[in-house]
Structures are given as structure tokens and as C-alpha cells.
Design an enzyme around this catalytic site. Sequence first.
Site, short mmCIF file in Angstrom:
data_model
loop_
_atom_site.label_atom_id
_atom_site.label_comp_id
_atom_site.label_asym_id
_atom_site.label_seq_id
_atom_site.Cartn_x
_atom_site.Cartn_y
_atom_site.Cartn_z
N LYS A 107 0.80 -1.18 0.16
CA LYS A 107 0.03 -0.15 0.01
C LYS A 107 0.96 1.20 -0.05
O LYS A 107 2.09 1.10 0.26
CB LYS A 107 -0.91 0.00 1.33
CG LYS A 107 -2.18 0.77 1.15
CD LYS A 107 -3.15 -0.03 0.27
CE LYS A 107 -4.67 0.54 0.35
NZ LYS A 107 -5.26 -0.60 0.13
N1 GLU Z 1 -7.01 -0.44 -3.21
C1 GLU Z 1 -7.78 -1.67 -3.47
C2 GLU Z 1 -7.66 -2.57 -2.46
O1 GLU Z 1 -7.89 -2.13 -1.43
C3 GLU Z 1 -7.20 -2.17 -4.77
C4 GLU Z 1 -6.03 -2.78 -4.91
C5 GLU Z 1 -5.41 -3.22 -6.55
O2 GLU Z 1 -6.30 -3.08 -7.35
O3 GLU Z 1 -4.39 -3.63 -6.55
O4 GLU Z 1 -8.26 -3.73 -2.29
#
Ligand code: GLU
Length: 419
Positions: A107
Site C-alpha cells: 500500500k
Molecule cells: N486499493 C484496492 C484494495 O484495497 C485495490 C488494490 C489493487 O487493485 O491492487 O483492495
Amino acid sequence: MSIYTGPVFEMACRQFETIADHLSIPADERRHLIMPKRSVTVSCPVAMDNGEVAVFQGYRVQHHLTLGPTKGGIRFSADLDIGEVAALAIWMSWKCALVGLPYGGAKGGVTVDPYKLSKRELEGVARRYMQEMIPFVGPRTDVMAPDMGTNEQIMAWFMDTYSMYQGNTVPEIVTGKPVALGGTEGRREATGRGVAFVAALAMEHLSIDPNNATAIVQGFGNVGSNTALELAARGVKIIGVSDHTAAYYDPAGFDPHVLTRHVAQHGVLKDFSTQSLIDPNDLLTQRCDILAPAAVERVITEKNAGRLQCRILAEGANGPTTPDADAILDQRRDEILVLPDILCNAGGVVVSYFEWVQDLQQYFWDEKEITDKMTSILGRAFHQILARTIRDKISMRTAATAIGVKRVRLAKQQRGLFP
Ligand code: GLU
């Protein structure tokens, strides 16, 4: 004490300890599994419209690299810190492992309020952040995606910045791009579509008829709005919605298409109606079949968990329920079925995975194929978790996280320690 110490990181650690106890994982192995592999902090100087140079803090945490590249979104938010980013990276790991994607979790984000920036300033922040991250990311190392406060346009700027430095176009560096730039059909809708699909499986399990069911959706960004639209398409009446500017409740129901048009025009839900306004805290405790928190972390706490009046808690957001609230909901397991975030919102990263695969192959699929493949993965995970919940008399969260942690643990054991 670590650089990540803070309420959200503590929450991810507490959840993990519960699972580690459940799986009888020894103490040294626990540290190896939970502590992030890499974290990067950068300063992003950006020329602002008033002529000054502002400096924004940017982060990227890569939790583990055992199963492939790391994967996860980029969040632009005013109070972001590295502890929150690390917790979100850890949850991405369990989520990817649960649904069988060849990724570790990651993240990232920038501490900035994106709604206070002009479009030019926003582009400056996005491009500088990606430029600072170039040594640490790559299609086989770490693949970014949208999250709170970011969108397809920002992914396009990330892709362009990375590609300009490489000297060739590299669409597989990020997912959630516009379709015209190598994005995939169905990515924008994927998370909300997945939430509604998993909620529909839960309704079937509980013998709730969607045409007689009601839902309250907290958060009306990409995830919340698509959850409302997809639930309504299945016959569910949307009786409550909110975002950070307003909360509305009306037992007669709202048309989510009208709400979506209002947000498209005004950016937020504010001024949609004066009659159905409700205190945002009270919205969560109204009677409904499905309560879908689809905004930020830690909104279901020990203060309101005992008062929830839903049958299904469908976690569209990451980490909406605190461990204290979880303990209360565990006591209420016969009344409320909790669909944990790492299952309920996994549709987003599943379709991101499809986007990455399509970009690597330069061969694109149609939306039906993508949605069918996504629902088959989510359906398999739902039934596996449900079976374990019944067999071991544990919560859906414990069952889901245990499956994810076990897969990461097995991969680490099979690869062994290097050198
Ligand atoms: N931000 C999204 C999540 O928390 C998607 C992450 C992604 O698509 O890599 O799952």
C-alpha cells in the site's frame, strides 16, 4: 515499538495475533510473517499555483515478496501516516493470498488532501510521487492501483511518468488505468460489484429475498456508489447513504442512479436533499438487511457494534471494524453475519490482477469474461470460508484471514530462509 506504531497498525497486529493463536504459529515465525519487508518514505516537492513549492510526504510499504510482486493501492489523504499504510499493506497480503493471487500485499500514498489541489497541482503530486518511487517499483516488483482519493487519471499519470523514464510504454506498471491506456473493462465497477455479489451469496445463505431487502451504504466514492448501484440492480432497496459531507436516510428508498448523477455534478452528496438528512453516526445503527461501510477504517467500534441492526455487515472498506467491535460482533454471530473486508472487497484486486495479466500478454478480454472470472473466484472463497466458519465455529473474519495467513506461511516455509 516500531516506525509503524499507531492505532491502525496495532489493529492489524491484534487481528494477526488472533489468527496466529488459532493456527498455533510460534513467536519467531509470527514476527517474520507480520513485519513489512520494505518501506519507503519520500518527499515530493511540487510547484503550487501560488508560486510556492510545497513538500508532501509519500510512502510505499511492501509487506512480503514471497509469492510474486507486491500489489496494492495508492491513497491520497490528509492524515495518512506510515503505520496506516503498513496495516493496509498487511491486509492486502491476506486478501491476495485468500483469493489465490500471485502477489504479496503493498500500500502507499501521499499525505495530502486531493480535494484542495487544482488539477495541475494534483498532476504534479502524482507525477513526482511516481518519479520518486521508480527505483522501488516495477511490473515484476510492485504494481500500484487506485485507492481512496486516487482514480484512473492519477493511474494514467503514474503510467506515463514511469514509461517516460523507461523510454517505452509500460502499461503493466499500474492497474486501474483508463481502458484506452491498457486498463481493463470492469475495473472501475469491480470492487462494488464484488461487494454486492458476496452480499447476494450471504442473502442466499440466510434465505433473505433481495427484493424484500434493504441496504445502507456508508461512503459514496467508487466503492460505495458501485455497491449501491449493484445492490439496487439485484432488487435491494437502498434506504441510507452517506459520504464525508452528508448522510441521508429514507425508508422509502433512494435511486442510486440519481445519487450518482448528483455526485458526478457536485463532487459530493451534500445538498442532495434537506428532508432525509440524518446524523452520520445514527445512520450506521438503523435497521437494515445489509450495512456496507465503504469509506475509511475503524467506523464500527465498541461504541456502536452492540447497537447495529443489520443482518449482514458487508465490509467494502479496508479495516472498517475494530478488534473490540469484532469481539462484540462475535457474541452476536447468530444475529449478524460479518463479510470481512479481505473477502468482501477483493473484487477490486482480482480485476486488477486480470488487468496486469492482460497488459503482460497484450491480449484483452471482454467485460463478461472478466466479471464471470471474478465472481467465480469470490464465490469459491465465500463457500470455503463459510464451510470453515461452520466447521470450526469461528467468525468469517477468522476463517478468511486464517486461509490467507496459512498460504503465505506455507510459501515462506517452502522457499526457506535465504541465505
Ligand atoms: N486499493 C484496492 C484494495 O484495497 C485495490 C488494490 C489493487 O487493485 O491492487 O483492495
